[in-house]
Design a protein around this motif. Structure first.
Motif, PDB file in Angstrom:
ATOM      1  N   LEU A  60       2.284   1.761  -3.474  1.00 26.30           N
ATOM      2  CA  LEU A  60       1.266   2.093  -4.464  1.00 26.30           C
ATOM      3  C   LEU A  60       0.817   3.545  -4.325  1.00 26.30           C
ATOM      4  O   LEU A  60       0.526   4.213  -5.323  1.00 26.30           O
ATOM      5  N   HIS A  61       0.748   4.051  -3.106  1.00 22.92           N
ATOM      6  CA  HIS A  61       0.296   5.425  -2.909  1.00 22.92           C
ATOM      7  C   HIS A  61       1.297   6.447  -3.446  1.00 22.92           C
ATOM      8  O   HIS A  61       0.946   7.620  -3.594  1.00 22.92           O
TER       9      HIS A  61
ATOM     10  N   ARG B  88       0.829  -1.207   0.000  1.00 28.38           N
ATOM     11  CA  ARG B  88       0.000   0.000   0.000  1.00 28.38           C
ATOM     12  C   ARG B  88       0.867   1.263   0.000  1.00 28.38           C
ATOM     13  O   ARG B  88       0.585   2.217  -0.731  1.00 28.38           O
TER      14      ARG B  88
ATOM     15  N   VAL C 244      -5.896   2.178  -5.365  1.00 29.97           N
ATOM     16  CA  VAL C 244      -4.913   1.384  -4.622  1.00 29.97           C
ATOM     17  C   VAL C 244      -5.586   0.209  -3.922  1.00 29.97           C
ATOM     18  O   VAL C 244      -5.085  -0.923  -3.955  1.00 29.97           O
TER      19      VAL C 244
END
Length: 636
Positions: A18-19, A15, A69
């Motif tokens: 991906l952010h 995560r 995401v």
């Protein structure tokens, strides 16, 4: 939880990475992984792009980014979801994804090329495969650089016996032998590689030569190419045997031992800039200090505290100056003619860690970064080299698109040297951008020229004496080291004795004006393919890896044509060859290289004909080389 490669993933780590990613790329990856095109309708309208960003980065609001995401985490980590994904080369889906990823909508004609160059699929066969390639159709590849490696991979996939003949002791070509300070790639790393061999681990957007050399070595090792390579083997001559329909290949080992090997087909995978070129200046041998050419760099040479002269102002000189300026006591740059220098668009060329992590763990992420890098440096740049006669009649630039680049470069000059300054005048060219090869500043070249211990002389040396260099005005510049960043002789196979049908020499066929038909083929020279052929350099953008992949695909198609027709040799007709060269010359008249005769460039021969650059869009070249036109060839 695991990614497509079976590697365990921590969802919090996933995560976090991906952010930090481009949401446009994440969205198209999500659609590919899930096969749910509905996500494009749910999230696509919220994504825009930053026009001036190096990657045309996608942007969106935090809530949409989080939703993408969240969905992508499920897609990457759920069992079976990746295995059930839509085929990554599905043309209909790809056509919907490209505009979202790029922020622009290329025409439909570009999509097959982008699919291939993105590494989503291999080049598609066109010639029928009803007849197997015969065992007698073996291949000799001259050179173990990028082109030789690409040809070897293709031969192995086709089941063709091959040997690579490499004069050095390792693979790598240019990136093995070029080791001057600062040597590096000036094409984006995510693109400057083989489309079937993406590298998720690039540490720089424009890596240094050693990193690119290591990439080539790794590719060669993955495909077992070293096992098929004769290292320390210089090819001196190729002689066509009309009776056996094979090439006699005369080689010399590094210990001086001559021998002859044979092959039905020869692919020359050599560049055309290999022999260092020195200026014809009087007294060069009299210099009492150290002289070194950039192409023959001594890695033990220590320039610390030395007075150094760099002769030349091209890409190599820029990289050297950028690299050594903080070490030397004084640096004098002898500049015959300035180049246009484009500013670096980022504060740093280092690839962010999250990009490398996502390249490794998220399927298709690296492919889309490659597509973005390719499009940004490929045919989207083509208008920059095409002349608008009305515009060019009243401007230094040749078109509105060319002028945008010119203004960007001029603004960089003004920011660095001060508008109207003497130094600004010294580095400002008097021809349109791309009239000669444009330079990308590695980051510190222009700033280096402003330093107190650096002098820029807009002149060539008049003569060299033991103490240093004498200028045309009679001034003596005393130096300890002279660095010749003066380029290379333009050799289109001219250092090799190549004898085709009836003993005709290739050097006589070309007579100082090298030409070739598609695939680097020449009438009278059967089964000879030149990967770095005249007029095949994609000089408005992309990199020579594009031309190499196009040529290798075409060669494979030609070999299958031979098999389908039961023939043993193939060469273009004189008519097809002449017509193709005439098409090149006609198209070239509308380009910057013909419009800027004052620009000193190796792109032109002594008569002024452009012999290096291709005048066409990449997509046109790509389409020309999908399959051979049988009536353009003589098959025997």
């Amino acid at each position: 939880m695991a990614d497509a490669g079976g590697r365990a993933l921590d969802p919090d780590t996933l995560r976090a990475h991906l952010h930090r990613a481009d949401p446009a790329v994440l969205l198209v990856v999500l659609a590919q992984l899930t096969g749910d095109v509905g996500v494009l309708d749910r999230y696509g309208a919220a994504i825009s792009h930053v026009p001036d960003a190096p990657e045309m980065a996608g942007v969106t609001d935090p809530a949409t980014a989080t939703a993408i995401v969240d969905d992508l985490i499920v897609a990457v980590t759920s069992d079976g979801i990746v295995d059930g994904a839509v085929a990554p080369d599905d043309p209909a889906l790809f056509a919907r994804l490209v505009p979202l990823a790029l922020g622009v909508t290329p025409g439909d004609e570009f999509l097959p090329m982008l699919l291939e160059q993105g590494g989503f699929r291999r080049p598609q066969p066109v010639v029928p495969r009803t007849t197997p390639l015969p065992d007698t159709l073996d291949l000799a590849i001259v050179g173990g650089g990028l082109a030789g490696i690409a040809a070897a991979i293709a031969a192995a996939r086709e089941g063709i016996a091959y040997q690579v003949l490499e004069r050095n002791e390792d693979v790598g070509g240019t990136w093995l032998i070029q080791n001057y300070p600062g040597v590096g790639v000036d094409t984006p790393s995510s693109y400057y590689s083989l489309s079937s061999e993406l590298n998720p681990e690039w540490t720089s957007y424009y890596p240094k030569g050693g990193e690119y050399r290591d990439y080539l070595r790794a590719v060669a090792d993955r495909h077992g190419i070293r096992d098929h390579t004769r290292f320390g083997t210089e090819v001196e001559a190729l002689v066509w045997d009309e009776v056996l329909h094979r090439w006699d290949i005369h080689v010399r080992a590094s210990d001086g031992t001559p021998s002859v090997t044979h092959a039905a087909v020869v692919v020359t995978a050599l560049g055309y800039l290999n022999r260092p070129k020195f200026p014809g200046v009087e007294g060069r041998e009299s210099f009492a200090g150290i002289s070194v050419h950039s192409g023959e760099w001594d890695p033990t040479l220590d320039l610390t505290g030395k007075r150094v002269a760099v002769i030349g102002a091209g890409c190599t000189a820029a990289q050297i100056v950028d690299s050594i300026v903080d070490d030397v006591a004084h640096l004098t740059l002898f500049q015959r003619q300035p180049h246009w220098v484009a500013p670096r668009k980022r504060d740093s060329d280092d690839v962010p860690a999250h990009h490398r992590w996502l390249n490794r763990h998220v399927p298709f992420y690296a492919n889309w970064l490659r597509v973005k890098a390719f499009w940004g440096s490929a045919d989207s740049a083509y208008p920059v080299v095409i002349v608008d006669p009305e515009w060019a009649s009243t401007h230094l630039s040749i078109s509105r698109a060319n002028d945008m680049l010119l203004q960007d470069c001029l603004a960089y000059i003004d920011r660095t040297f001060g508008a109207g300054s003497d130094l600004a005048a010294k580095v400002t060219p008097d021809f349109a951008p791309f009239g000669k090869r444009i330079i990308r500043d590695p980051g510190g070249y222009y700033p280096a020229l402003t330093l107190d211990h650096v002098d820029v002389l807009v002149t060539e040396p008049a003569r060299i004496v033991p103490e240093g260099i004498v200028t045309p005005d009679g001034d003596l510049v005393e130096v300890d080291v002279i660095v010749y960043a003066t380029g290379f002789h333009l050799d289109f196979l001219s250092t090799m004795d190549i004898r085709g049908r009836d003993g005709r020499a290739l050097v006589d066929e070309w007579s100082g004006n090298p030409r070739a038909y598609r695939g680097g083929t020449v009438p009278g020279f059967p089964n000879l393919f030149v990967t770095s052929a005249p007029n095949t350099n994609p000089s408005h953008g992309a990199g020579n890896n594009f031309g190499i992949e196009v040529a290798v695909h075409y060669i494979v198609e030609c070999l299958h044509l031979l098999a389908e027709r039961g023939a043993r040799s193939l060469e273009p007709t004189r008519e097809a060859y002449d017509a193709y060269v005439a098409e090149i010359d006609h198209a070239m008249e509308n380009t910057v290289w013909r419009h800027t005769p004052s620009a000193h460039t190796y792109y032109r021969n002594d008569s002024g004909r452009v012999i290096v650059a291709s005048p066409w869009r990449l997509v046109d070249v790509w389409n020309q080389h999908r399959t051979p036109i049988e009536e353009h060839f003589v098959l025997r």
